[in-house]
Design a protein around this motif. Sequence first.
Motif: not given
Length: 508
Positions: A205-221
């Motif tokens: 889950g964390a890896k997937r969220a990190a990839e989405i964050a980096v892919s589109g430049f979205h903030n991540l918590l």
Amino acid sequence: MYSSVFSASILGMEIRGVQVEADVSNGLPSFVMVGYASTQVKEAQDRVKTALKNVGISLPPKRMIVNLAPADLRKEGAGFDLPVAIAILAAMGIVPEEALKGLIVVGEVGLDGTINPVSGVLPVAIYGQEQGFTRCMVPWENIREGGMLTGIQMVGVRNLTDVLHYFQDTEKYLAELPKKEADAKETSEEWEYPLDFSEIHGQPGAKRAAEIAVSGFHNLLLVGPPGAGKSMTAKRIPTILPPLTEEEKLEVTKIYSIAGLLSGRRPVMGRRPYRAPHHTVSPQALAGGGKNPKPGEITLAHRGVLFLDEMPEFSRKSLEILRQPLEDKEIILARVNGTYTFPANVLLVAAMNPCPCGYFPDRTRCACQMREVNRYMGKISRPLLDRIDLCVEVSEVSYRELSAGEPEESSAQIRARVLQVHRRQQERFAGSSLRFNGDMQPSDIEKYCQVTREGKELLERMYAAMHLSARAYHRILKVSRTIADMAGEEQVNGSHIREALGYRLTEG
Ligand SMILES: [Zn+2]
């Protein structure tokens, strides 16, 4: 005799041209400096006089006036030393007036005549190029900062003797300059980073969220108990970031130049920055501070990552400062002498424990009262949480996951996918100022996020059910756009939106 040398002053991120004029005339021997100069600039007269004497040039017993124009512009820093020295040399007839044409100069002069490095050389050189100057004389250590520029020649000087040599025989001096420009171009994309995503077991889950964050430049918590892998994940994010474009390199390098953080060894910022200020950081250090403000952490993270570990430990004031730049992608600082705007387009990555002890909701270990848990979460204000696109729980890895020994995906594998999504966005946003899906404004969202009917219906239902704000609604669409891009799909559908909604922090 009168002379004039061109230089520049840095106000926040803005460069303003300054004319350094010198006049040497008969009269009572004196040395006066005028033109709204700060104390540090005024000290130039002492430094320059001593330095000239130490290279064998004594000033004649005459009346000397140095003026910095325009008079209403406050001048800061030691970068005016060198233009002052050259203006005096020209007024004394040692430097020919015509050699000053097309030349812009910055540099600090040491008492022994050494030219010391200054901050902000790159933006000054860019300014010079825009204004039609052909040469930029700078301290030797700073010469490589201008290596990316093609329209202006950088002239490095080590000491006043070099300066004299340059004016005695300019062509010879330039011919003998080492080809610094060439090697400044190799702004290494290749780098050694000791960490890799393959070292993290489990945590899909964390890896997937990190990839989405980096892919589109979205903030991540990232939320989870201590030791579960929140910082481990955050620290590996640099390994999957897409490269900076040439334009972005210049943008980021300009910031580091003004902050005085470039060196001879790192004259150009070749990678996206990654800043991880400690939670004791002051609001000023985060936002940018000083009378003539310098970039703060949020600006130093521009086009890169700002990582806040243990987010609730940051002072309320520090956290609240982030609200405006996270929305506007720039930070505005008001000072008595004016308003300064610094770029601040960052990917915010934050990590926190779910409660003071860190183990909530695991009641076998967490004895925190609900009141304490709520107060802990409440340290981060609702408006700030609203600006977080992806919230993901990082739970402790089970023994089975840890010992399974299944090979995990490497950073290189993840990054290859990120680059693909990056390219899709570059094509989509070609000709606009947008670079990532995260940069979209509401009007852009309408244009670029075509949602299927099923997706629209789902959004409508959830908008009411989750009490979403307009801001949250737009952020969900932007994340959905990225998830669709990762799937290689043109239209945003229900499954993309459902995943994006799953990362949304629910109210209450
Ligand atoms: Zn607890």
